[in-house]
Every structure is written in structure tokens, then in C-alpha cells.
Design a protein around this motif. Structure first.
Motif, PDB file in Angstrom:
ATOM      1  N   ASP A  26      -7.843  -4.779  -1.715  1.00 28.12           N
ATOM      2  CA  ASP A  26      -7.619  -5.511  -0.466  1.00 28.12           C
ATOM      3  C   ASP A  26      -8.935  -5.554   0.300  1.00 28.12           C
ATOM      4  O   ASP A  26      -9.228  -4.692   1.128  1.00 28.12           O
ATOM      5  CB  ASP A  26      -6.533  -4.836   0.364  1.00 28.12           C
TER       6      ASP A  26
ATOM      7  N   ARG B  37      -9.201  -6.526   4.618  1.00 24.15           N
ATOM      8  CA  ARG B  37      -9.070  -5.599   5.730  1.00 24.15           C
ATOM      9  C   ARG B  37      -9.606  -4.249   5.271  1.00 24.15           C
ATOM     10  O   ARG B  37      -8.950  -3.529   4.523  1.00 24.15           O
ATOM     11  CB  ARG B  37      -7.599  -5.470   6.142  1.00 24.15           C
TER      12      ARG B  37
ATOM     13  N   GLN C 235      -6.565   3.162   4.222  1.00 23.79           N
ATOM     14  CA  GLN C 235      -5.139   3.529   4.276  1.00 23.79           C
ATOM     15  C   GLN C 235      -4.673   4.096   2.938  1.00 23.79           C
ATOM     16  O   GLN C 235      -3.993   5.123   2.880  1.00 23.79           O
ATOM     17  CB  GLN C 235      -4.318   2.276   4.630  1.00 23.79           C
TER      18      GLN C 235
ATOM     19  N   ASP D 239      -3.608  -1.885  -5.882  1.00 28.67           N
ATOM     20  CA  ASP D 239      -3.068  -2.463  -4.642  1.00 28.67           C
ATOM     21  C   ASP D 239      -3.880  -3.717  -4.314  1.00 28.67           C
ATOM     22  O   ASP D 239      -5.097  -3.726  -4.498  1.00 28.67           O
ATOM     23  CB  ASP D 239      -3.211  -1.407  -3.538  1.00 28.67           C
TER      24      ASP D 239
ATOM     25  N   THR E  36       0.824  -1.202   0.000  1.00 30.49           N
ATOM     26  CA  THR E  36       0.000   0.000   0.000  1.00 30.49           C
ATOM     27  C   THR E  36       0.865   1.262   0.000  1.00 30.49           C
ATOM     28  O   THR E  36       0.636   2.201  -0.764  1.00 30.49           O
ATOM     29  CB  THR E  36      -0.952  -0.025   1.212  1.00 30.49           C
TER      30      THR E  36
HETATM   31 MG    MG Z   1      -1.857  -3.044   2.151  1.00 28.89          MG
END
Ligand code: MG
Ligand code: GDP
Length: 457
Positions: free
Chosen positions: A138, A141, A147, A190, A114
Motif C-alpha cells: 500500500d 498511504r 500499521q 497487503d 490490513t
Molecule cells: Mg490497509
């Protein structure tokens, strides 16, 4: 970076550097030490073997015996072989595709995917003037999507929304669509990592890869895992057509085993190094420059490139113009210079790339830490405009006032004034024809006693 390896290698090579003659015996001895140094750096055994074999072959052959200075030639061979084992030249990203060019990032959990997605986005935006979007697949999570969003906002690139309830393939397809419609040059995707490479992860990423057919598939791997980094990259590359590797956390890796092993073990180039937690901490991987850094010869090229990127050109030109008109380099200018150095990551980051610094980082860092910059700035801030323009007026009572104002001692101020004088002298020479060499020498003379170990340029 690579401090331990660099120390070990330079100290064993130092002894051979000056030798007028090389014999089978002393080559054997130094090669044994080089081998030890590489093993201690956690370089994979097959790489060490291949490396030592080719150095030996070249060193005992005609190349050295014909030469005037065998020690130097030996060093050159070691350097060239180091470059070769790391892949010779920088391998750039291939973005030649119908826009958006998709970059897929894969890797284990915590490897730095990330962070690297954001770093790459920033790099492409700032250095290559690309319009970039990022998206996170992703879905395991939810915090991971957030993030990436936070990082994207921070660096000012488009973040394409996704939900933990979506399928990674749907996220990717939708993102490509959105990126195409908003005319993005590049889309960085990502993905989720696992604790270890397992069938689930490989199946997911393979399906994703097939569905979107990215131009770049980069494996992100933590340098601190040493030769394991090369082995995981290999396992991954056996299943997916990797186009390259991003080696992260090299700032915390004193050994360097991963950097030296990945190419040989995987056959894939390392394209970038992660050198810190911030989004600017990404460097293109240049085997030649790195070899030079490992052998304590510095990396002036990267330093110059960085300076070009980060030094404020208009300010630099203004200063040059002023100096050319015969005006002096005053304390206001000096403060400006200090700020520019801070922009380049402070003294530590710069010292790392200077020739001859390898073994001596630890003790210099104490002396030339960035705290010193802060103190110098505080002292200059505590002066009146007149004092900054014309430091000669600073007498005893002014000195007391200035240093007290900065919460420092008179000797701190005296040191600053002396450094300014040296810098001024250097600037006079520098003003006629600019050149990095002169500037670097000047910065050396600014520091108490110059940069220890730095050769005269
Ligand atoms: Mg990550
Ligand atoms: N020092 C340092 N830390 C890094 C670097 N790259 C990533 N990190 C840190 O490693 C941790 C995991 O990074 P992250 O990008 O979340 O990994 P991911 O699980 O692969 O997405 C974070 O704390 C990052 O700040 C690097 O180059 N240097």
C-alpha cells in the motif's frame, strides 16, 4: 452476529415447528415470512428467490408429507438450504505451493485488508504452525505500511520492509525473495484499496497478480455493506481469479445479508469471517455451523474448538487430576475457571454460540455481563488462602470483611458462594468422565437462574 435475521427467522419458524400437519397454505404463509426476513436482512434478491424456491419445492413434495413430524422436517429443509446457499462446507485455504505460498489480499479502502492480513498471519501461525511473513504494497498511504508493521510486531510474525516510493510489483517480488530465503511457509501481501472499484485499482492489482501468481487471492469485504458486499466481490471476481472472500466486521452486522449472498452471487466461497477489531478475531467460515446459529440452534462445534485452543490444558489437567483424587473444587479453582472463560472472549462471545440464545441475547447480556466476572474475581482475591481452600469457614464477620475488601455487598458474596457450590456439585460429576456437554450445563447452572432458553443437554 446475525441477531435480527435470527430473531425473525426463528419466530416465524417457531410457529411451524410444532405443526402436526403442513398444508400448502401454512407453508405459503411461513415462506412469505421467511422471505421478508431475508429481504430485511439485505440478502440479495436472486438469492432470496433461489432459496425460497428450493425450500418450497422440497417442502410441498413428498419429503414432508411422508414424515412423522412435518414441522421438524420443514425446519431441517430450511437449515439445509441455508447451508447450501452459503456453500455447504468450510473451504480451507489452499497452501499447497512451493514455499512461500503467497496470499494476496485485495479490497476497497477500509474494508479491513490490513487487519485481516494480521489476523490471517496469526491464525496460520497459531492454528497451523506455519512460519509467516507479511508485507505491505500500500504505497499510497505511508501510514498503512506502518500499521501492518505494528500489527506484525504485536503478533510476532516477520514484517518485510517496504517503502512508499517503491512500485507494488517490486515490493512483492522482493518480499517473495526475502521470504524464500528465510524459509517462510506463507507470505501475506497487503495491498492498497480505493474508495470504489475503478480501472486504476483493477489494473494495478491485475498486474500484481500476474507478476506474483499467488495461490490464494482473497477479496476482503465489509459485511456491513450487506448485499453490496456480494456485488463488489462479483465485480472484482469478474476481472481476477478470486479464490475466496474474507467477510469482515460481522461483529457489527446484525443482518447477515452479505454472508448469505456472497456465495450465490460470486460463486466464490467465503473462507473467513472477521469478528472483531483484535488480531485474534478471525473465524473460519462454516456454512453448516452458521446456519445452525442463525436458526437459534447454537454452534457447539466452534465453541468446543475455541475451548480447545484457548483453555490452558495443563491447568485443566491439573484440576482434573485433583478432582479425581477426590479433592474438592475450591474457590482458587473457581477463579481459575473464571479466567479461562475470560480468555474465550468473555460471556458474550460464548453465549452467541450456545443453542437457543438468538433472541434472548439483549436481556441476558445485562445480567451476565463480564463485569460480573470482575466482581467475582475481586471477591475471591479479597479472601485468605484458607477461606479459598475451605469456603465453609466463611462466617458472618468474615463475609463482612471480604465483601468490604472487594468494595461489594454481602449479597454479592452470597451469590458467589452459591454459584461456587453449584459449580462444585457439577465438577463432581464432571470429574469422572470429562465432557463438554456436562461442562456447559454446569456453566449454565452457575448463572442466576441458569441460561434462560438453554435446552437441557
Ligand atoms: Mg490497509
Ligand atoms: N469491528 C471490526 N472492525 C474491523 C474488522 N476488521 C477491520 N476492522 C476495522 O476496520 C478499520 C479498517 O481496517 P483496515 O484493516 O485498516 O482496512 P484496509 O483499509 O482495508 O486495510 C479499522 O479500524 C479496523 O480496526 C472486524 O472484523 N470487526
Amino acid at each position: 452476529m446475525f441477531d435480527n435475521l435470527s430473531n425473525r427467522l426463528t419466530s416465524s419458524l417457531d410457529r411451524i415447528r410444532g405443526r402436526a400437519k403442513l398444508t400448502e397454505d401454512n407453508i405459503k404463509e411461513v415462506l412469505r415470512e421467511v422471505r421478508m426476513a431475508l429481504l430485511e436482512a439485505d440478502v440479495a434478491l436472486p438469492v432470496v428467490k433461489a432459496f425460497i424456491d428450493s425450500v418450497k419445492e422440497r417442502a410441498v413434495g413428498t419429503e414432508v408429507s411422508k414424515s412423522l413430524s412435518p414441522g421438524q422436517v420443514f425446519l431441517k429443509i430450511v437449515k439445509q438450504e441455508l447451508e447450501k446457499v452459503m456453500g455447504e462446507a468450510n473451504d480451507e485455504l489452499n497452501l499447497k505451493a512451493k514455499p512461500p505460498a503467497v496470499i494476496l489480499l485485495a479490497g476497497l479502502q477500509g474494508a479491513g485488508k490490513t487487519t485481516s492480513a494480521a489476523k490471517l498471519a496469526r491464525y496460520l501461525k497459531e492454528r497451523h504452525k506455519k512460519s509467516v511473513a507479511v508485507v505491505s504494497a500500500d504505497v499510497y498511504r505511508p501510514a498503512a505500511i506502518k500499521q501492518l508493521q505494528t500489527l506484525a510486531n504485536e503478533i510476532g510474525v516477520d514484517f518485510i520492509e517496504s517503502e512508499a516510493s517503491q512500485k507494488p510489483i517490486d515490493i512483492a517480488n522482493n518480499a517473495i525473495d526475502v521470504a524464500r530465503k528465510s524459509h517462510k511457509d506463507v507470505l501475506i501481501l497487503d495491498t492498497a484499496g480505493r474508495l470504489a472499484i475503478d480501472d486504476d485499482m483493477m489494473a494495478e492489482i491485475k498486474a500484481l497478480h500476474t507478476a506474483i501468481d499467488p495461490v490464494e487471492t482473497l477479496f476482503v469485504v465489509d459485511a456491513m455493506t450487506g448485499q453490496d458486499a456480494a456485488n463488489t466481490a462479483k465485480a472484482f471476481g469478474d476481472v481476477l481469479p478470486l479464490t475466496g472472500v474474507v467477510l469482515t466486521k460481522t461483529d457489527g452486522d446484525a443482518r447477515g445479508g452479505a454472508a448469505l449472498s456472497v456465495r450465490h452471487i460470486t460463486g466464490k466461497p467465503i473462507k473467513f469471517l472477521g469478528v472483531g477489531e483484535k488480531t485474534e478475531a478471525l473465524e473460519p467460515f462454516h456454512p453448516d455451523r452458521l446456519a445452525s446459529r442463525i436458526l437459534g440452534m447454537g454452534d457447539m462445534l466452534s465453541l468446543i474448538e475455541e475451548a480447545e485452543q484457548k483453555i490452558d490444558k495443563t491447568k485443566a489437567e491439573k484440576l482434573a487430576g485433583k478432582l479425581q483424587k477426590g479433592k474438592g473444587f475450591d474457590l482458587e479453582d473457581f477463579k481459575e475457571q473464571l479466567q479461562q472463560m475470560k480468555n474465550m472472549g468473555g460471556m458474550g462471545a460464548m453465549l452467541d454460540k450456545l443453542p437457543g440464545m438468538g433472541g434472548q441475547m439483549a436481556n441476558i447480556q445485562d445480567k451476565v455481563n463480564d463485569k460480573m466476572f470482575v466482581q467475582m474475581e475481586a471477591l475471591i482475591n479479597s479472601m485468605t488462602a484458607q477461606e479459598r481452600r475451605n469456603p465453609d469457614v466463611i462466617n458472618g464477620s468474615r463475609k463482612k470483611r471480604i465483601s468490604a475488601g472487594a468494595g461489594l455487598q454481602i449479597q454479592d458474596l452470597n451469590r458467589l458462594l452459591k454459584q461456587h457450590k453449584q459449580m462444585q456439585k457439577m465438577m463432581k460429576k464432571f470429574s469422572s468422565k470429562s465432557g463438554m456437554k456436562k461442562m456447559m450445563r454446569g456453566m449454565g447452572s452457575m448463572m442466576p437462574g441458569g441460561f434462560p432458553g438453554m435446552p437441557k443437554m
